[in-house]
Write an enzyme that holds these catalytic residues in place. Structure first.
Site, short mmCIF file in Angstrom:
data_model
loop_
_atom_site.label_atom_id
_atom_site.label_comp_id
_atom_site.label_asym_id
_atom_site.label_seq_id
_atom_site.Cartn_x
_atom_site.Cartn_y
_atom_site.Cartn_z
CB SER A 62 -0.92 0.01 1.23
OG SER A 62 -1.70 -1.16 1.27
N1 SAM Z 1 -0.47 -4.51 4.20
C1 SAM Z 1 0.17 -4.95 3.00
C2 SAM Z 1 1.56 -4.42 2.86
O1 SAM Z 1 2.00 -3.69 3.74
O2 SAM Z 1 2.21 -4.80 1.89
C3 SAM Z 1 -0.63 -4.63 1.78
C4 SAM Z 1 -1.64 -5.64 1.53
S1 SAM Z 1 -2.35 -5.77 -0.05
C5 SAM Z 1 -3.02 -4.19 -0.38
C6 SAM Z 1 -3.73 -6.76 0.45
C7 SAM Z 1 -3.40 -8.19 0.77
O3 SAM Z 1 -4.56 -8.81 1.32
C8 SAM Z 1 -2.99 -9.02 -0.42
O4 SAM Z 1 -1.72 -9.57 -0.21
C9 SAM Z 1 -4.07 -10.11 -0.49
O5 SAM Z 1 -3.58 -11.36 -0.94
C10 SAM Z 1 -4.52 -10.17 0.94
N2 SAM Z 1 -5.84 -10.75 1.19
C11 SAM Z 1 -6.99 -10.58 0.50
N3 SAM Z 1 -7.99 -11.28 1.10
C12 SAM Z 1 -7.44 -11.89 2.19
C13 SAM Z 1 -7.96 -12.73 3.22
N4 SAM Z 1 -9.23 -13.11 3.28
N5 SAM Z 1 -7.10 -13.16 4.17
C14 SAM Z 1 -5.80 -12.81 4.16
N6 SAM Z 1 -5.25 -12.01 3.21
C15 SAM Z 1 -6.07 -11.55 2.25
#
Ligand code: SAM
Length: 222
Positions: A62
């Site tokens: 992000s």
């Molecule tokens: N906080 C992260 C960082 O600092 O890099 C950014 C995260 S990215 C915007 C969102 C993440 O949420 C992705 O890696 C995606 O695979 C994960 N995601 C989506 N649905 C999910 C779920 N139900 N449980 C765990 N992870 C999930």
């Protein structure tokens, strides 16, 4: 060659403090955690630009400002127990781990989770626990949490995450009826049964896929 430590300090001043992030714990943690260690090889020189970056599997690390905004909104304090849903690169979990007592983080993509785990080990974070799985179900054995941060957008706040908040605990989550544009909500548990909701504005996150998120049948880019 770009001085990344200098770029990091400039990012905190120009992208965070100047835009209204005031929590010194957040500002100091983001001066400290090397975002260049959480981007794909070859992207290090872009680590302090004002936006998200690709991390593989169609996912992103992000924008620094959004990470700061969510952590400040969640009011994370020293000693807190935090749940981070959507580990992605691991950057937000690492920033929170610099402030909180303990961070539990869940990622659904095993490859991303394992890369994040290696980064935590390399950088010496010993207060982060990582699990591969569906974060919409939370981490019941570690609950209750002082704060829960969800870094992907779902149709609504998952009840299981609300139930895992301590009294006074805060859930920060993007929600909305579309998969790629949401409202960022802060939900505070004020008693066993009462929750207060605050709308922090419009955001764009990748979809939250899971039992209490969107279904598995997402476009191929997810
Ligand atoms: N906080 C992260 C960082 O600092 O890099 C950014 C995260 S990215 C915007 C969102 C993440 O949420 C992705 O890696 C995606 O695979 C994960 N995601 C989506 N649905 C999910 C779920 N139900 N449980 C765990 N992870 C999930």
């Amino acid at each position: 060659m770009l001085d990344l430590a200098y770029a990091r300090h400039r990012m905190v001043d120009n992208q965070l403090a100047r835009r209204g992030i005031k929590d010194e714990n957040v500002l100091n943690a983001m001066r400290d955690v090397p975002r260049e260690e959480f981007v794909e090889p070859g992207f290090e020189e872009f680590a302090y630009e004002d936006g998200p970056l690709p991390i593989g599997e169609g996912q992103t690390i992000s924008q620094p400002y959004i990470v700061a905004l969510m952590i400040e909104a969640a009011g994370i304090k020293p000693g807190d127990k935090v749940l981070d849903v959507g580990t992605g690169s691991g950057y937000a979990a690492a920033v929170m781990a610099r402030i909180a007592g303990r961070v539990h983080t869940i990622e659904r993509h095993a490859a991303l989770g394992e890369t994040a785990r290696r980064r935590f080990e390399k950088l010496g974070f010993d207060n982060i626990e990582l699990r591969i799985g569906d974060g919409t179900r939370g981490w019941p054995e570690a609950a209750p949490f002082d704060a829960v941060i969800v870094a992907a957008g779902g149709p609504g706040p998952p009840q299981m995450l609300m139930d895992q908040l301590d009294i006074g605990g805060r859930l920060v989550i993007p929600v909305g009826p579309e998969t790629h544009s949401q409202r960022l909500l802060k939900i505070t548990r004020t008693s066993g049964t009462k929750f207060e909701e605050e709308d922090l504005g419009g955001v764009m996150f990748v979809p939250l896929i899971g039992e209490q998120g969107w279904g598995e049948q997402r476009p191929a880019s997810d």
